[in-house]
Design an enzyme around this catalytic site. Sequence first.
Site, PDB file in Angstrom:
ATOM      1  N   HIS A 160     -19.104   3.996 -15.084  1.00 18.12           N
ATOM      2  CA  HIS A 160     -18.752   2.658 -14.580  1.00 18.12           C
ATOM      3  C   HIS A 160     -17.460   2.693 -13.759  1.00 18.12           C
ATOM      4  O   HIS A 160     -16.763   1.693 -13.657  1.00 18.12           O
ATOM      5  CB  HIS A 160     -18.607   1.658 -15.725  1.00 18.12           C
ATOM      6  CG  HIS A 160     -19.797   1.599 -16.631  1.00 18.12           C
ATOM      7  ND1 HIS A 160     -20.906   0.825 -16.371  1.00 18.12           N
ATOM      8  CD2 HIS A 160     -20.062   2.244 -17.801  1.00 18.12           C
ATOM      9  CE1 HIS A 160     -21.789   0.974 -17.339  1.00 18.12           C
ATOM     10  NE2 HIS A 160     -21.308   1.837 -18.220  1.00 18.12           N
ATOM     11  N   SER A 281      -6.140   6.508  12.731  1.00 20.38           N
ATOM     12  CA  SER A 281      -6.302   5.104  13.105  1.00 20.38           C
ATOM     13  C   SER A 281      -5.712   4.885  14.492  1.00 20.38           C
ATOM     14  O   SER A 281      -4.686   5.471  14.844  1.00 20.38           O
ATOM     15  CB  SER A 281      -5.586   4.204  12.092  1.00 20.38           C
ATOM     16  OG  SER A 281      -5.442   2.897  12.599  1.00 20.38           O
ATOM     17  N   LYS A 287      -2.342   6.755   8.982  1.00 24.20           N
ATOM     18  CA  LYS A 287      -3.662   6.854   8.351  1.00 24.20           C
ATOM     19  C   LYS A 287      -4.301   8.226   8.550  1.00 24.20           C
ATOM     20  O   LYS A 287      -4.219   8.833   9.615  1.00 24.20           O
ATOM     21  CB  LYS A 287      -4.609   5.795   8.912  1.00 24.20           C
ATOM     22  CG  LYS A 287      -4.250   4.369   8.569  1.00 24.20           C
ATOM     23  CD  LYS A 287      -4.406   4.082   7.078  1.00 24.20           C
ATOM     24  CE  LYS A 287      -5.848   4.189   6.610  1.00 24.20           C
ATOM     25  NZ  LYS A 287      -6.735   3.218   7.278  1.00 24.20           N
ATOM     26  N   GLU A 294     -17.568   9.267   5.181  1.00 26.91           N
ATOM     27  CA  GLU A 294     -18.124   7.934   5.402  1.00 26.91           C
ATOM     28  C   GLU A 294     -19.375   8.000   6.263  1.00 26.91           C
ATOM     29  O   GLU A 294     -20.332   7.237   6.056  1.00 26.91           O
ATOM     30  CB  GLU A 294     -17.063   7.035   6.032  1.00 26.91           C
ATOM     31  CG  GLU A 294     -15.909   6.730   5.073  1.00 26.91           C
ATOM     32  CD  GLU A 294     -14.719   6.113   5.771  1.00 26.91           C
ATOM     33  OE1 GLU A 294     -14.900   5.551   6.872  1.00 26.91           O
ATOM     34  OE2 GLU A 294     -13.601   6.205   5.230  1.00 26.91           O
TER      35      GLU A 294
END
Length: 460
Positions: A160, A281, A287, A294
């Site tokens: 979980h 970024s 970043k 992804e």
Amino acid sequence: MSSQKLWGGRFTGETDPLMHLYNASLPYDYKMYKADLEGTKVYTQGLEKLGLLTEVELSKIHDGLDAIKKEWDSDSFVRHPNDEDIHTANERRLGELIGTDISGKVHTGRSRNDQCVTDLRIYCRDIIQDKLLPSLKSLIQVLVKRGEGEIGILMPGYTHLQRAQPIRWSHWLSSYATYFTEDYKRLKQLLDRLNVSPLGAGALAGHPYGIDREFLANGLGFNGVIGNSLVAVSDRDFVVELLFWGTLFMNHISRFAEDLIIYSTAEFGFITLSDAYSTGSSLMPQKKNSDSLELLRGKSGRVFGNLSGLLMSLKGIPSTYNKDMQEDKEPLFDCLTTVEHSILIATGVVSTLNVHKEKMEKALTMDMLATDLADYLVRKGVPFRTTHHISGECVALAEKLNLSGIDKLTLAQFQEIDPRFEQDLFETFNFEQSVERRDAIGGTAKKAVLAQLQSLQSQL
């Protein structure tokens, strides 16, 4: 010849230019040019065995096919506006090279229905053997090698997405190596099922000249022939199955990527991706984004879309060949390319990421040993359902007293909850011993994890 369509004899009107574009598949099925030329070579050998081609004619045909292959290989093949598909293009070019009197015999008894699906089976087989299986094997081997080398690193295991019990980093690597090994075995099984020959089935009713279909199958490396000519030309189950395989594999890749995305965040800090598989970024210079992971996660949806789209195309068509089946290639080719690239990217990510042992082990908390505390009393003969409740009371007391962990309770406090606790209970609060206690097959103990990794290696 160059201005004629293979099917144009009974038509007197011109095809709508838009219809020609709508109908044409050469822009994507050209990928099968090697398979098409190979299939025609063997098929013409079968015609020569029947006496429908002479040895001289067969030799000229093969020389022409070899010349066409060189043109495709060197990207010098000139496509014509009326080349509907790879089969039309190759036959048109063959006629230009050796004359239509001979090239016009190549298609004797053969339909594009059996020709096309033969090419597709050869193409899929070659992609699986030459690209997917070797690259997937490499990914598994990278996971196994890394698991063996980093066996000493402990980390939280999650259910979980909550900290659950301590595990080894190698155990996590082994889990995905296990998923991918099952994918590897499934792909090999799929390869056996798709590697059967439809060639010689004609348009749907079989071959009018009694061609030796087993000869054709052997010459093209198939394991056998499809025994029903109707099925031979219309079966696309192997395409659906390959798309399903790709979808399931990409689901595993997606979950794998999701874990690593989470582990790479500043909040976790368990791993850092190499610059080769990260981007920045356009606005925020600090970043470092895990775009490789992804994209792996995102492309899983793309592959599933290919599967669902083709299933909808196939579900309502009547028996044998229908033009709807031309819609099998674009989703299949896209799936095969996406999966192959995803395997290579995942392999690169795993090969180059940095693991932060101290961050992983700092994330281990004593409440994760609550089950071990329950097991302590089990070994003293207390039923587990009772010890589970007792351990929960210990956790609750530590939280009530605002202690940093259940190990900070005193022996007296433990004994207030249950007098069967003794001084040796504090030996329970050791993460290394916790993982080592779980030494049954598949567990977190060092010998168990190493056995998993060795087993995975042997299955390859």
